[in-house]
Write an enzyme that holds these catalytic residues in place. Structure first.
Site, short mmCIF file in Angstrom:
data_model
loop_
_atom_site.label_atom_id
_atom_site.label_comp_id
_atom_site.label_asym_id
_atom_site.label_seq_id
_atom_site.Cartn_x
_atom_site.Cartn_y
_atom_site.Cartn_z
N ASP A 1 3.36 -72.15 23.40
CA ASP A 1 4.72 -72.13 22.63
C ASP A 1 5.98 -72.10 23.57
O ASP A 1 5.71 -72.13 24.67
CB ASP A 1 4.71 -70.49 22.17
CG ASP A 1 4.68 -69.36 23.29
OD1 ASP A 1 3.84 -69.61 23.96
OD2 ASP A 1 5.54 -68.57 22.98
N GLU B 1 3.17 -66.31 24.44
CA GLU B 1 3.64 -66.06 25.49
C GLU B 1 5.16 -65.57 25.64
O GLU B 1 5.81 -64.53 26.32
CB GLU B 1 3.05 -66.81 26.62
CG GLU B 1 3.21 -66.43 28.12
CD GLU B 1 4.72 -66.58 28.95
OE1 GLU B 1 4.63 -65.98 29.78
OE2 GLU B 1 5.50 -67.29 28.20
#
Length: 419
Positions: free
Chosen positions: A84, A184
């Protein structure tokens, strides 16, 4: 060892896939589009000859590079990166630009969000690490998005190292597990990892900044929520009755230390108390804080200060109440890594074998490795070359990513040699 052209090609393709996570979402992953990159990575892993690569329902990829040594006492190690990108700046429509053999001049990015906006300019004076990059190939975005080097440079480095290891079975190494994670950037990167399924003894996140760095110490982190219940009444008839929750919250914020204990006044090993959000009205307000320090004792000291401030403010509002809730977020990975010195020692050796001088340091933040370490996988953080992350000035050099991939290969060998 590592082909820079195929590494670059991977990175350029990965950053053009929008994988921005969403801090407001309760889903897992927080955005389904993160799986778009996951599906690409699984297909590429299968094409490299990895037979068990799979993307699970939560957006995690697990895969295995089989051992090339039959020595059973070589521990399984894991290499991890997150897919991400930060919610802080859009990651949709990334147009990566390669500044070949960069000569040190300002990099003026060509795109602006709308007519009249000033272009983004990446200057060496603003980015000291660029001084070591003259002659290298620098990749940036075009000016309207982040680049996504955080952490797709790590993803690309692990994939390039995997390609090399799968094509060179003569390189001795034990069983290697690959883990690519979602979310994350919103603090949920380890929320649904199946540690039994992962089945590794030690791990490394490839999510650091400058060439040669190894981070084996992070902040310890807590979140604090203060919920203020004031006394609400009609303002026309409020004399002696109204206790405005917004004013109570304002007094708390005004009472925070002005010259210390904040992100903008601290550095090195200094911790801080940082207000992150406020929501509510005159009746009820929720104040959110993050608290950071390199020791758990330091965290508790900062939280006591905040709780004392709350009590002092409430003394002026006798009919109002508040709750004070502390939520543990992560702890300093060094507490775990100090009990497993080989994890760090082997990484330092791998960095040296890549022709670099190791730079062992602390990070004023956290990584998935912080949580993984306390979940049973001691896991320091190795550089991936990413710089100016979470911004439109984000950049990475091809040569730094190449070195990160080399470190991964060397590290696999070092573990086989030191069983």
């Amino acid at each position: 060892m590592i082909n820079p052209d195929t590494l670059t090609d991977r990175f350029l393709r990965y950053v053009q896939i929008d994988t921005q996570s969403d801090p407001q979402s309760t889903a897992s992953p927080t955005t389904e589009k993160q799986k778009d990159l996951g599906q690409v990575l699984v297909q590429e892993l299968l094409e490299l000859g990895i037979t068990d690569a799979a993307l699970d329902q939560f957006g995690y990829i697990y895969a295995t590079i089989p051992a090339t040594t039959d020595q059973e006492n070589v521990p399984t190690i894991c290499f991890c990166a997150h897919m991400d990108t930060s919610p802080d700046v859009t990651g949709a429509g990334v147009k990566p630009i390669i500044h070949f053999q960069w000569n040190g001049d300002d990099m003026v990015l060509p795109d602006v969000a709308q007519a009249g906006d000033a272009p983004v300019v990446i200057r060496q004076k603003d980015h000291p690490d660029l001084a070591a990059q003259i002659g290298n190939d620098i990749i940036t975005a075009s000016g309207t998005t982040l680049l996504g080097a955080d952490n797709k440079s790590g993803v690309a480095a692990i994939m390039a190292a995997t390609e090399y290891l799968m094509a060179n079975p003569n390189v001795p190494h034990g069983r290697i597990r690959l883990l690519f994670t979602p979310d994350e950037e919103v603090g949920k990167g380890t929320a649904n990892i199946d540690m039994t399924k992962l089945d590794a003894a030690y791990g490394y996140t490839i999510d650091g900044e400058s060439l040669g760095t190894l981070e084996d110490e992070t902040f310890s982190a807590d979140g604090v929520s203060i919920v203020i219940q004031g006394v609400s009444t009609h303002p026309g008839f409020a004399k002696g009755k109204l206790e405005n929750a917004l004013k109570i919250a304002g007094d708390i914020l005004a009472g925070l230390p002005q010259k210390r204990l904040s992100p903008e006044t601290t550095e090195g090993k200094e911790g801080f108390v940082h207000p992150t959000h406020i929501d509510g009205n005159q009746d009820r307000v929720v104040l959110g804080f993050i608290v950071r320090d390199f020791t758990t004792a330091g965290l508790h000291e900062h939280e006591t200060l905040l709780q004392t401030l709350l009590s002092k403010v409430l003394a002026d509002y006798p009919n109002s109440t508040a709750t004070f809730t502390v939520t543990e977020q992560y702890r300093n990975m060094k507490e775990v890594l100090d009990r497993h010195p080989a994890v760090v020692d082997h990484a330092l050796e791998a960095i040296r074998r890549a022709g670099l001088t190791p730079n062992r340091r602390s990070i004023r933040g956290g990584t998935d490795g912080s949580r993984l370490s306390f979940m049973g996988l001691p896991c320091p953080n190795i550089f991936a070359g990413e710089h100016a992350f979470h911004s439109r000035q984000e950049w990475v050099s091809v040569q730094d990513m190449q070195k990160a991939a080399e470190v991964v290969v060397h590290l696999a060998q070092v573990w086989a040699e030191n069983k």
